[in-house]
Design a protein around this motif. Structure first.
Motif, PDB file in Angstrom:
ATOM      1  N   THR A  49       0.809  -1.217   0.000  1.00 31.27           N
ATOM      2  CA  THR A  49       0.000   0.000   0.000  1.00 31.27           C
ATOM      3  C   THR A  49       0.843   1.269   0.000  1.00 31.27           C
ATOM      4  N   ASP A  50       2.089   1.178   0.502  1.00 33.31           N
ATOM      5  CA  ASP A  50       2.975   2.342   0.538  1.00 33.31           C
ATOM      6  C   ASP A  50       4.372   1.934   0.072  1.00 33.31           C
ATOM      7  N   PRO A  51       4.655   2.013  -1.232  1.00 27.93           N
ATOM      8  CA  PRO A  51       5.958   1.591  -1.767  1.00 27.93           C
ATOM      9  C   PRO A  51       7.144   2.357  -1.178  1.00 27.93           C
ATOM     10  N   GLU A  52       6.896   3.522  -0.622  1.00 28.40           N
ATOM     11  CA  GLU A  52       7.983   4.302  -0.018  1.00 28.40           C
ATOM     12  C   GLU A  52       8.642   3.531   1.129  1.00 28.40           C
ATOM     13  N   ILE A  53       7.884   2.676   1.795  1.00 23.43           N
ATOM     14  CA  ILE A  53       8.436   1.855   2.884  1.00 23.43           C
ATOM     15  C   ILE A  53       9.546   0.958   2.349  1.00 23.43           C
ATOM     16  N   VAL A  54       9.325   0.366   1.192  1.00 21.87           N
ATOM     17  CA  VAL A  54      10.314  -0.524   0.579  1.00 21.87           C
ATOM     18  C   VAL A  54      11.553   0.271   0.175  1.00 21.87           C
ATOM     19  N   ILE A  55      11.334   1.438  -0.416  1.00 24.15           N
ATOM     20  CA  ILE A  55      12.453   2.265  -0.866  1.00 24.15           C
ATOM     21  C   ILE A  55      13.312   2.691   0.321  1.00 24.15           C
ATOM     22  N   GLU A  56      12.668   3.154   1.382  1.00 26.09           N
ATOM     23  CA  GLU A  56      13.419   3.576   2.577  1.00 26.09           C
ATOM     24  C   GLU A  56      14.168   2.398   3.196  1.00 26.09           C
ATOM     25  N   GLY A  57      13.547   1.216   3.189  1.00 27.63           N
ATOM     26  CA  GLY A  57      14.215   0.028   3.710  1.00 27.63           C
ATOM     27  C   GLY A  57      15.457  -0.320   2.909  1.00 27.63           C
ATOM     28  N   ALA A  58      15.359  -0.210   1.585  1.00 34.12           N
ATOM     29  CA  ALA A  58      16.516  -0.493   0.731  1.00 34.12           C
ATOM     30  C   ALA A  58      17.632   0.516   0.968  1.00 34.12           C
ATOM     31  N   ILE A  59      17.268   1.783   1.095  1.00 35.26           N
ATOM     32  CA  ILE A  59      18.272   2.822   1.347  1.00 35.26           C
ATOM     33  C   ILE A  59      18.981   2.563   2.675  1.00 35.26           C
ATOM     34  N   ASN A  60      18.230   2.218   3.699  1.00 34.13           N
ATOM     35  CA  ASN A  60      18.841   1.924   5.003  1.00 34.13           C
ATOM     36  C   ASN A  60      19.766   0.716   4.923  1.00 34.13           C
ATOM     37  N   THR A  61      19.378  -0.282   4.152  1.00 35.19           N
ATOM     38  CA  THR A  61      20.223  -1.466   3.975  1.00 35.19           C
ATOM     39  C   THR A  61      21.525  -1.093   3.299  1.00 35.19           C
ATOM     40  N   TYR A  62      21.451  -0.258   2.238  1.00 38.95           N
ATOM     41  CA  TYR A  62      22.665   0.182   1.554  1.00 38.95           C
ATOM     42  C   TYR A  62      23.574   0.967   2.495  1.00 38.95           C
ATOM     43  N   ARG A  63      22.982   1.834   3.317  1.00 36.69           N
ATOM     44  CA  ARG A  63      23.783   2.597   4.279  1.00 36.69           C
ATOM     45  C   ARG A  63      24.479   1.676   5.272  1.00 36.69           C
ATOM     46  N   GLU A  64      23.750   0.667   5.762  1.00 39.14           N
ATOM     47  CA  GLU A  64      24.328  -0.282   6.722  1.00 39.14           C
ATOM     48  C   GLU A  64      25.477  -1.063   6.098  1.00 39.14           C
ATOM     49  N   LYS A  65      25.388  -1.303   4.786  1.00 35.18           N
ATOM     50  CA  LYS A  65      26.445  -2.043   4.095  1.00 35.18           C
ATOM     51  C   LYS A  65      27.626  -1.154   3.724  1.00 35.18           C
ATOM     52  N   GLY A  66      27.494   0.166   3.985  1.00 38.26           N
ATOM     53  CA  GLY A  66      28.608   1.063   3.778  1.00 38.26           C
ATOM     54  C   GLY A  66      28.643   1.771   2.436  1.00 38.26           C
ATOM     55  N   TYR A  67      27.585   1.698   1.662  1.00 41.59           N
ATOM     56  CA  TYR A  67      27.553   2.409   0.386  1.00 41.59           C
ATOM     57  C   TYR A  67      27.454   3.908   0.641  1.00 41.59           C
ATOM     58  N   SER A  68      28.067   4.692  -0.254  1.00 46.41           N
ATOM     59  CA  SER A  68      28.056   6.147  -0.092  1.00 46.41           C
ATOM     60  C   SER A  68      26.693   6.715  -0.481  1.00 46.41           C
ATOM     61  N   GLU A  69      26.431   7.923   0.019  1.00 47.83           N
ATOM     62  CA  GLU A  69      25.178   8.604  -0.324  1.00 47.83           C
ATOM     63  C   GLU A  69      25.119   8.892  -1.825  1.00 47.83           C
ATOM     64  N   LYS A  70      26.268   9.185  -2.419  1.00 50.58           N
ATOM     65  CA  LYS A  70      26.321   9.435  -3.858  1.00 50.58           C
ATOM     66  C   LYS A  70      25.905   8.176  -4.624  1.00 50.58           C
ATOM     67  N   TRP A  71      26.430   7.030  -4.204  1.00 49.30           N
ATOM     68  CA  TRP A  71      26.109   5.756  -4.861  1.00 49.30           C
ATOM     69  C   TRP A  71      24.608   5.479  -4.744  1.00 49.30           C
ATOM     70  N   ILE A  72      24.062   5.701  -3.560  1.00 51.55           N
ATOM     71  CA  ILE A  72      22.627   5.467  -3.331  1.00 51.55           C
ATOM     72  C   ILE A  72      21.790   6.402  -4.187  1.00 51.55           C
ATOM     73  N   ALA A  73      22.178   7.671  -4.248  1.00 54.48           N
ATOM     74  CA  ALA A  73      21.422   8.647  -5.041  1.00 54.48           C
ATOM     75  C   ALA A  73      21.430   8.284  -6.523  1.00 54.48           C
ATOM     76  N   GLN A  74      22.554   7.788  -7.017  1.00 50.81           N
ATOM     77  CA  GLN A  74      22.623   7.365  -8.422  1.00 50.81           C
ATOM     78  C   GLN A  74      21.675   6.218  -8.694  1.00 50.81           C
ATOM     79  N   ARG A  75      21.549   5.283  -7.775  1.00 48.54           N
ATOM     80  CA  ARG A  75      20.666   4.121  -7.964  1.00 48.54           C
ATOM     81  C   ARG A  75      19.192   4.507  -7.877  1.00 48.54           C
ATOM     82  N   ARG A  76      18.901   5.536  -7.091  1.00 42.52           N
ATOM     83  CA  ARG A  76      17.493   5.976  -6.935  1.00 42.52           C
ATOM     84  C   ARG A  76      16.973   6.627  -8.210  1.00 42.52           C
ATOM     85  N   LYS A  77      17.852   7.152  -9.033  1.00 44.14           N
ATOM     86  CA  LYS A  77      17.434   7.814 -10.260  1.00 44.14           C
ATOM     87  C   LYS A  77      16.828   6.844 -11.256  1.00 44.14           C
ATOM     88  N   TYR A  78      17.218   5.573 -11.185  1.00 42.97           N
ATOM     89  CA  TYR A  78      16.732   4.578 -12.148  1.00 42.97           C
ATOM     90  C   TYR A  78      15.472   4.011 -11.686  1.00 42.97           C
TER      91      TYR A  78
END
Length: 78
Positions: A49-78
């Motif tokens: 019902t709220d896809p934003e929950i999934v997106i935020e969860g993925a972003i948090n997972t990437y942060r926990e794995k040590g990916y940079s904010e720049k890397w995450i922002a590039q992936r969000r564009k697609y």
């Protein structure tokens, strides 16, 4: 509720939250597996019902794995 024969019938209904509360109130240890399964299903329904929950969860997972904010922002564009 409309029955197959076309007549309206009185029906007891409950929301998802009410059903989960009813099941949680069952004091049997045998119901524990069912409770956990339903809780996971409830989380999945929230994600649908709220896809934003999934997106935020993925972003948090990437942060926990040590990916940079720049890397995450590039992936969000697609």
């Amino acid at each position: 509720m409309l029955a197959r024969d076309g007549k309206l019938r009185k029906t007891d209904v409950a929301t998802r939250k009410q059903l989960l509360r009813i099941i949680q109130s069952v004091p049997s240890p045998n119901a524990e597996h069912l409770k956990q399964w339903l809780a996971q299903g409830s989380e999945r329904l929230d994600e649908i019902t709220d896809p934003e929950i999934v997106i935020e969860g993925a972003i948090n997972t990437y942060r926990e794995k040590g990916y940079s904010e720049k890397w995450i922002a590039q992936r969000r564009k697609y």
